[in-house]
Write an enzyme that holds these catalytic residues in place. Structure first.
Site, PDB file in Angstrom:
ATOM      1  CG  PHE A 149      -0.532   0.511   2.405  1.00 34.35           C
ATOM      2  CD1 PHE A 149      -0.611   1.742   3.143  1.00 34.35           C
ATOM      3  CD2 PHE A 149       0.362  -0.327   3.382  1.00 34.35           C
ATOM      4  CE1 PHE A 149      -0.052   2.113   4.000  1.00 34.35           C
ATOM      5  CE2 PHE A 149       0.732  -0.003   4.573  1.00 34.35           C
ATOM      6  CZ  PHE A 149       0.724   1.074   5.199  1.00 34.35           C
ATOM      7  NE  ARG A 150       4.966   2.808   4.716  1.00 35.60           N
ATOM      8  CZ  ARG A 150       4.956   1.593   5.479  1.00 35.60           C
ATOM      9  NH1 ARG A 150       4.776   0.404   5.238  1.00 35.60           N
ATOM     10  NH2 ARG A 150       4.648   1.955   6.757  1.00 35.60           N
TER      11      ARG A 150
ATOM     12  CG  HIS B 103       4.996  -1.354  11.195  1.00 38.66           C
ATOM     13  ND1 HIS B 103       5.743  -1.600   9.983  1.00 38.66           N
ATOM     14  CD2 HIS B 103       5.852  -0.715  12.291  1.00 38.66           C
ATOM     15  CE1 HIS B 103       6.815  -0.873  10.190  1.00 38.66           C
ATOM     16  NE2 HIS B 103       7.166  -0.409  11.373  1.00 38.66           N
TER      17      HIS B 103
ATOM     18  CB  CYS C 234     -12.869  -0.773  21.390  1.00 40.20           C
ATOM     19  SG  CYS C 234     -13.746   0.752  22.040  1.00 40.20           S
TER      20      CYS C 234
ATOM     21  CB  SER D 225      12.548  -4.938   4.607  1.00 43.53           C
ATOM     22  OG  SER D 225      12.646  -3.643   5.100  1.00 43.53           O
TER      23      SER D 225
HETATM   24 ZN    ZN Z   1     -15.559  -0.617  23.252  1.00 42.74          ZN
END
Ligand code: ZN
Length: 240
Positions: A35-36, A119, A127, A186
């Site tokens: 995605f880079r 990462h 959450c 990498s």
């Molecule tokens: Zn929550």
């Protein structure tokens, strides 16, 4: 030359001295876009702006769209032969561990156990309010926490956030414990991840880099290959 590096790495594997460090190139071999990279861009937008704590806070809708796109791509992809080879080598006791910049969880899916994700992981969401973790497929359906209604987010390190302490500590420990530090796919341009190869090297380990483009640490390495990752792993396997 290909055989020479492969043979050396194989001898370090047999001596149980190897730590592997993987980056995006490991996953693009599974068909997952980087995605880079220019082929993996979402709507031609700068990923550093979307995958950021700023986007999570101020541009949540687009942040969600971007990550839903990435989670969908992830759920459709599978680990490749390279992931399976590394898992097999670990099972045989050849491999001390894997440090990865990838968030796709393919190493674990292929059976690797001692994997440290610098990462975070895209396989889970959490959450932001109560910190409860869920499978990332939930995020495709809803963006609020079923428990408390807080905002859900991928369990990855966003731009603007610091790396997880435990993974950093373990990566350092592995880097200092190996006789051979082996970089796979990498470009070693993202800090502080690129600190580990030099740390291992300074501690006396041999450093080998297999990547499709030059890296800033090529000059420090004992062997550098532009070879395709899967071919190189196959070549190493032929010496085991
Ligand atoms: Zn929550």
């Amino acid at each position: 030359m290909l055989e020479q590096v492969a043979e050396k790495i194989a001898s370090f594997l047999k001596a149980k001295e190897v730590v592997v460090f993987t980056g995006a190139g490991m996953s693009t071999a599974s068909g997952l876009p980087d995605f880079r990279g220019k082929d993996g861009l979402w709507k031609d937008r700068d990923p550093a702006l979307l995958a950021s704590i700023g986007a999570f806070e101020n541009n949540y809708q687009e942040f969600c769209e971007f990550y839903r796109w990435r989670i969908k791509a992830l759920l459709e992809a599978r680990p490749n032969e390279g992931h399976f080879s590394l898992a097999e080598w670990e099972k045989k006791g050849y491999l001390k561990g894997i440090i990865t910049q990838n968030v796709d969880g393919f190493h674990q899916e292929a059976g690797s156990k001692n994997v440290w994700e610098l990462h975070g992981t895209l396989r889970k969401v959490r959450c932001a309010k109560c910190r409860k973790r869920y499978e990332s497929s939930l995020f495709l359906e809803r963006a609020d926490c079923p428990e408390c209604g807080g905002k859900l987010r991928p369990d990855v390190v966003l731009f603007g956030e610091s790396l997880p302490n435990l993974a950093l500590e373990k990566a350092e420990e592995l880097s200092l414990s190996c006789g051979c530090f082996f970089v796979l796919g990498s470009s070693l341009r993202v800090s502080p991840a690129n600190w580990f190869p030099s740390l291992a090297k300074r501690n006396g380990a041999r450093l080998y880099i297999i990547n499709n483009e030059p890296t800033p640490l090529d000059g420090l390495a004992d062997g550098v290959k532009r070879e395709d990752i899967l071919r190189e792993l196959e070549a190493i396997g032929s010496f085991l």
